[in-house]
Design an enzyme around this catalytic site. Sequence first.
Site, short mmCIF file in Angstrom:
data_model
loop_
_atom_site.label_atom_id
_atom_site.label_comp_id
_atom_site.label_asym_id
_atom_site.label_seq_id
_atom_site.Cartn_x
_atom_site.Cartn_y
_atom_site.Cartn_z
N LYS A 71 -13.20 -40.66 -1.04
CA LYS A 71 -14.05 -41.59 -1.78
C LYS A 71 -14.76 -40.88 -2.93
O LYS A 71 -14.76 -41.35 -4.07
CB LYS A 71 -15.06 -42.24 -0.84
CG LYS A 71 -15.82 -43.37 -1.46
CD LYS A 71 -16.74 -44.06 -0.47
CE LYS A 71 -15.95 -44.68 0.67
NZ LYS A 71 -16.75 -45.44 1.61
N ARG B 281 -22.67 -43.42 1.82
CA ARG B 281 -21.39 -43.70 2.49
C ARG B 281 -20.70 -42.40 2.87
O ARG B 281 -20.73 -41.43 2.13
CB ARG B 281 -20.45 -44.46 1.54
CG ARG B 281 -20.79 -45.89 1.27
CD ARG B 281 -19.71 -46.46 0.36
NE ARG B 281 -19.87 -47.89 0.12
CZ ARG B 281 -20.44 -48.41 -0.96
NH1 ARG B 281 -20.96 -47.61 -1.89
NH2 ARG B 281 -20.53 -49.72 -1.10
N GLY C 42 -13.82 -47.46 9.18
CA GLY C 42 -14.71 -47.83 10.28
C GLY C 42 -15.34 -46.67 10.98
O GLY C 42 -15.95 -46.81 12.03
N MET D 20 -17.85 -44.79 9.90
CA MET D 20 -19.29 -45.02 9.85
C MET D 20 -19.58 -46.16 8.91
O MET D 20 -18.96 -46.29 7.86
CB MET D 20 -20.02 -43.78 9.36
CG MET D 20 -21.48 -43.83 9.77
SD MET D 20 -22.48 -42.62 8.93
CE MET D 20 -23.05 -43.56 7.53
N ARG E 121 -8.88 -46.48 -3.94
CA ARG E 121 -8.10 -45.58 -3.08
C ARG E 121 -6.68 -46.13 -2.96
O ARG E 121 -6.45 -47.32 -3.22
CB ARG E 121 -8.74 -45.48 -1.70
CG ARG E 121 -8.82 -46.79 -0.98
CD ARG E 121 -9.51 -46.62 0.37
NE ARG E 121 -9.76 -47.94 0.97
CZ ARG E 121 -10.55 -48.14 2.02
NH1 ARG E 121 -11.20 -47.13 2.56
NH2 ARG E 121 -10.72 -49.34 2.52
N HIS F 207 6.14 -46.52 34.86
CA HIS F 207 7.59 -46.65 34.81
C HIS F 207 8.01 -47.73 33.81
O HIS F 207 8.87 -47.52 32.96
CB HIS F 207 8.10 -47.00 36.21
CG HIS F 207 9.58 -47.20 36.27
ND1 HIS F 207 10.16 -48.45 36.17
CD2 HIS F 207 10.60 -46.32 36.38
CE1 HIS F 207 11.48 -48.32 36.23
NE2 HIS F 207 11.76 -47.04 36.36
N SER G 160 18.63 -26.72 24.04
CA SER G 160 17.91 -27.95 23.71
C SER G 160 16.52 -27.83 24.33
O SER G 160 16.38 -27.71 25.55
CB SER G 160 18.66 -29.15 24.28
OG SER G 160 17.96 -30.33 23.99
N CYS H 48 15.19 -32.17 22.63
CA CYS H 48 15.30 -33.51 23.18
C CYS H 48 13.99 -33.70 23.95
O CYS H 48 13.45 -32.76 24.50
CB CYS H 48 16.52 -33.66 24.09
SG CYS H 48 16.47 -32.67 25.57
N TYR I 176 18.73 -29.73 15.10
CA TYR I 176 18.59 -31.18 15.27
C TYR I 176 17.39 -31.51 16.14
O TYR I 176 16.86 -30.65 16.85
CB TYR I 176 19.86 -31.79 15.87
CG TYR I 176 20.07 -31.43 17.32
CD1 TYR I 176 19.59 -32.25 18.35
CD2 TYR I 176 20.73 -30.27 17.68
CE1 TYR I 176 19.75 -31.92 19.68
CE2 TYR I 176 20.90 -29.92 19.01
CZ TYR I 176 20.40 -30.74 20.00
OH TYR I 176 20.56 -30.40 21.32
#
Lengths: 874, 874
Positions: free
Chosen positions: B23, B93, B102, B104, B337, B455, B763, B830, B850
């Site tokens: 800001k 601010r 949000g 403050m 902004r 689950h 992996s 993975c 990967y």
Amino acid sequence: MQKKFVYLFKEGSADMKNLLGGKGANLSQMTSLGLPVPQGFTVTTEACNKYYVDGEKLTPEVEKQIFVALKKIESETGKVFGDAKNPLLVSVRSGSRASMPGMMDTILNLGLNDKVVEGLATLTGNVRFAYDSYRRFIQMFADVVMGIKRELFEDEMDKIKVAKGVTKDTDLNDLDLKNLVIKFKKIYAKHKGEEFPEQPNVQLIEAVKAVFRSWNNERAIAYRRMNDIPAEWGTAVNIQSMVFGNMGDESGTGVAFTRNPATGEKALFGEYLMNAQGEDVVAGIRTPNPIIELEKQNPAVFKEFVDICDKLEDFYKDMQDMEFTIENGKLYMLQTRNGKRTATAALKIAIDLVSEGKISKKEALMKIEPRSLDSLLHPTFKQDALKKAKVLSHGLAASPGAGCGIISISPKQAMKCAERKIQTILVRTETSPEDIEGMAAATGVLTATGGMTSHAAVVARGMGIACVAGCEGLKIDEKNKVVTINNKSFKEGDYISIDGTLGNVYGEKIETEEASISGDFATIMAWVDEYTKLKVRANADTAKDARRAIQLGAVGIGLCRTEHMFFEKDRIKAIREMIVATNLEEREKALGKLLPMQKGDFYKLFKELNGKPCTIRYIDPPLHEFLPTAEKDIAEIAKDLGKTTAELKHVIEELKEFNPMMGFRGCRLAIVIPELARMQTRAMLGAALDCKKEGTPVCPELMVPLIGDVKELQYIKDIIHATAKELMEEVGMQVDYTVGTMIEIPRAAITADKIAKEADFFSFGTNDLTQMTYGFSRDDAAKFLKEYYFKRIFESDPFVRVDEEGVGYLMRKAVSLGRGAKPTLKCGICGEHGGDPASVKFAHKIGLNYVSCSPYRVPIARLAAAQAVISESM
Amino acid sequence: MQKKFVYLFKEGSADMKNLLGGKGANLSQMTSLGLPVPQGFTVTTEACNKYYVDGEKLTPEVEKQIFVALKKIESETGKVFGDAKNPLLVSVRSGSRASMPGMMDTILNLGLNDKVVEGLATLTGNVRFAYDSYRRFIQMFADVVMGIKRELFEDEMDKIKVAKGVTKDTDLNDLDLKNLVIKFKKIYAKHKGEEFPEQPNVQLIEAVKAVFRSWNNERAIAYRRMNDIPAEWGTAVNIQSMVFGNMGDESGTGVAFTRNPATGEKALFGEYLMNAQGEDVVAGIRTPNPIIELEKQNPAVFKEFVDICDKLEDFYKDMQDMEFTIENGKLYMLQTRNGKRTATAALKIAIDLVSEGKISKKEALMKIEPRSLDSLLHPTFKQDALKKAKVLSHGLAASPGAGCGIISISPKQAMKCAERKIQTILVRTETSPEDIEGMAAATGVLTATGGMTSHAAVVARGMGIACVAGCEGLKIDEKNKVVTINNKSFKEGDYISIDGTLGNVYGEKIETEEASISGDFATIMAWVDEYTKLKVRANADTAKDARRAIQLGAVGIGLCRTEHMFFEKDRIKAIREMIVATNLEEREKALGKLLPMQKGDFYKLFKELNGKPCTIRYIDPPLHEFLPTAEKDIAEIAKDLGKTTAELKHVIEELKEFNPMMGFRGCRLAIVIPELARMQTRAMLGAALDCKKEGTPVCPELMVPLIGDVKELQYIKDIIHATAKELMEEVGMQVDYTVGTMIEIPRAAITADKIAKEADFFSFGTNDLTQMTYGFSRDDAAKFLKEYYFKRIFESDPFVRVDEEGVGYLMRKAVSLGRGAKPTLKCGICGEHGGDPASVKFAHKIGLNYVSCSPYRVPIARLAAAQAVISESM
């Protein structure tokens, strides 16, 4: 050039143990010392490893070298392998770098077949001898080489004896034995699906392969694991020409030690039997004679033997264990090795050898197996009393030492006995944390269920009292206060005795004697202190344990577990109140009750230590351990706590965890409940201030467990320092203290540089670190690790011996990162590895300042630490 | 020289975001672009950090710099802070580096007191305005700065309105407001124990401190954790001279976007309100006007505003979100902004900005938040239908997307619906592994209990179907097949709808529409592929999941969990038979039943992949997961398996573990039960051979989980190769395959050089690796980690974002050791981290080949991977 896989005895020496195995190297050495050794050769340990690399096959090259060596033995002895007229017979024995008793049985008389046996009979003029040798050989070959059960053969022999109405083997005549040979060969053919091999060459090669195979039988794998012997060492095979102690009354065989292996006394010790083969000495059918009687029976042979004994002891500079055979009046040495001995003997022999000028102090210390000291530190049964006693049942040898006393069925009863100074054995189905005071009051604990890591076992080992767990046939009728052991009933007050070293249970009183830590033990320990660099501390939670630890040479306490104190009766109520509290006020009220009790405990501890350092760990276990699990206890305890059953159940439910080991415990408790850390800090430092006021020096080291991130430590350290400041202002006095952390989570080791900035010391919690590094919990892994040993995936138990490659990597890393950030950082181990000799040596190697172990392991750790220093200079 | 902690707006610029916050930097930038900005200054983020370092104190030095700056603003505006005649009022601010909406609330009108308010009334000739501003300020200051509940003030206001019989704030007159001010100050004094501060300087300093404090309120900590914002960034404070939109009909205030934030359409979008202050626009008491109407109301101001919009978009090269105020006909810009936008809008704006020539493709890709793509990939409710619908209950937003269908209470019923192509929602108290087929048949799952890691939640996320878990007021009467949601009853067959993105439950049918992966989405994804180096694979267990994954751009399967297939009805019986088998024969018989089923699944998978690589993991979970736990199931299932209840219970007891996460699972299963690995190898390669025979290319990668020591891998690899050889000989055909391992145990990472010699690929199982490295289990840690976030010990959830310092160290180590031993070693992730943008960037940084994630996260991972490459070149 081809690699040499076979060495004649005259080609080797004692320092070739790695290649020839202990037995082979010593046979070579005896040969080169000019002693009478039946000649032979050794197939090397490298050949064994090659056998496995080649897919359990003996290559033609190795076979060729064997037969070349055999030819040389034939020409030396003038006998020929497989020749009926002048047969060479051989023994085949395993022999690895380290002695592994009972790994594989010996095969004797190899080379016999239907023709050779006749030749042997003719040559010796002793048909019975020849056929007895033959039937023994078939039986051994079938059993040891081919895995056919020996009972099958023994049954056949029994049948003949029954048919003839005789009881002793020696009552069987030539014909009986000839018939037995035929029957034995039938059994062999039936079970093997092929005829017994008549060709001696086949017999020999099969026997060599059997020895190599035996390196990986279950017994051998288990023995290696227990003795830290790597699988890659392999075994050698010794093939030696046979001499016969059973050729008649001028022949014999025996076993002897140059000193007494039980007491260490400097006097020839052993026994022999005339007209016998080795196995007869062991079999117990005939009673052997003390070795000293040989002097009368055959003074010349005896003198020769005594000279050999001296020569061997001089050469090996250690007590020797030897086998010999006399064949028609001529002495042959079949084996020599450093003799196994009791711990008592080990100390005496080591000291005597030094005073005889044979070895240096350093060498003496290297001769003592650290682990063996354990047996010296616990009470034992008086030998005379024990001889008359009868074993009533068995269980697991869960905590070493002998214990005798009257039966207490409840911990309360045990405490009553203790008050009246009556020795008691606490007998329980299983113990739980609430029993801890009763256990401390007893001289031994006997349980019906539970294993080596059960509560009873772990706590008893920590306390140094005897424990037999999982006792067979033990039932407890709590209502009628009756204990039944294998159908024999006992009342409370009746005597029993237990042997926690062997797992034996006796239904009677057997007097015990306390261990002595003076005499030879004290001499050796004084020598130890001349070399040791690594300090040895003890894990102790009470003043009593601390006293014992200091007696055994601990220089301080490396781990005081505060939660053990919580299980005592008054305290467990307060801690439960703390757990079920619904707001800060209730919680602080409950903690307020605990504070004076904890402070009192620490006060006693500091008094006992009188300025020696004392590392106190903040509460560690998950809180659910303090709550009841049985339905009836829940209702009762809820009432006690002023809660409804539903409320208490709700708390229990909330604290239930999927993986308690990886749950709400350690420093996580103090982060969520900072009041706990505040109370414990007040107790620790309050006690320290009280001591200081009275002029007793104190050295408190406050330890935060289970740190994974430096911010956890920062958070708790802030609480500790703020509480300490507040307390010291209240008291108007200062006391020095340090704050350190356990390194027991892999992430702590990895980020040790950051953590070191906030810590005065690191203490490796190697139990948890091993669990997290391997990803398996100690309790759960026990089940599948058996299979790991059997399949040669693991060779040692990582919970006993530090895994140097994985866990050790993290330890090295933590030490180097930590000292990099703070050069003065003190590092140690607390945890069961602290009492394991190999792990102690590792701790020395990576530059730790100390190890901490249970009080009874302190001498073990001290000796191991000295050996670590000595090995560096040797 | 003193450090500069305060910057005037004219001293800063847009690139000083780190110091001034977003800001503040933008206010500075607008000032230097010559736009009409009410002048003021920014207290830096460094001042915030200093505030915390100093123990939550503002030092005199910082205060001094604030007042020096204030003086300059006074001289610029010609107004004086605290001067009744010509008062300077300011707004205060917060503003951090990243936007934290949000965090403050704003404080307006600071500088008012009993004297100044009178001056303001005189100066503006508007008593009502002055006192309304004053009572607002007192309320805001009390609430935001001092933490006094705003309801107390609102109640007082309501009382006056009731007493006067009016409903709107604007119906209150001057006197009412003056009275209100007196009452408000009393409330303040009562709750604060001291009077409301009349000195403006005190008001200002307290407000600045309140902003700094707000950086660590619970809301802010939670927001930072969810958005990967480090705590050390701190917040700045902006103090700006007030302009008033509520000075009369020539004044007003509004909010606008340069483009439509919902659709991305290029057209000014926003609303305004005349005679109002900012909070009135939001409060909803008056209805604001669309921004476009300003053109009619005040064409000059509108034109000026549109010009400013263009200027700002040109400068920032992005859609702007602005606040403005008109004071007596003069326009002031209060903020600009980069605007928040929906994912749809984000894509359209990015593409439009590229075609407008404002930014490059690279810049466009950097503007899209990878995580936001998630919302594009799931079905959504049709907007028109949704507007009419009413929320009946709420639950956890457990798996994103909208789902609508008729209620099925049992998995069986859900499967019936699927057969008849009827959409259904499976409604359960909680789901268990046996429900998996029913879940796959449903378009959504609704449960009464269970959290984000239950689950139902985990499986639904994997399947990409909507799930609301832990729905409030949901009861299921299975017997009568009635579902009650907040007292409203439904029968099986009645329609409900669930929103898994928001957690909403609707008791009616709401039509959904499928996600489109064409259009802008396809354009962006095509651009992504121009940059990405890291490959993205998917975790998929079925052909259906694999198809979806490929549609979403996966280049293969990185993890197929074979055990998921075991839970289907026929199979679970066979696996149970395997578990309870008492000998090898029984076990192999049971496995024989599983073989064709598994093989069939793999066949379908390979067909779908048509040559793309497919990593299949050997069975991983502890076996007890396949056994029943409920008493009644045990009896039934025992019967089914031909065992007694006691026998089955014994097996269950045997498999019970203290810490299942660290127990008998992963490769340990195959080591103890090699038949399992043999069967699975036959299934995998058998299916591959079948495909190859038919001409379908295949690329099977066999993966062994939970390796901790290379010997484990060697043992299992031997079984795999032997089985493969045997199978290929039987079939008479060869097929290529690789064997790799998961790295998910710390010890595996540490010894990765040895393991790499035996593995074709690594992996990383980052879930387990995180658990072991930290020493806490995901399920158990959830409870105490909340406290960790609150106490700033942890800032992000290590199970969501890879912990680069600890877990990441082990990953780097494993990659470097592994590639050192085998340069061609393929490495990937993975595990759930594979779909987390920050973790994907980390994976790129350490050179992995990967990542593999759930199918719906594939686009997220692809974009994150592209951004990782682009950031390197920027």
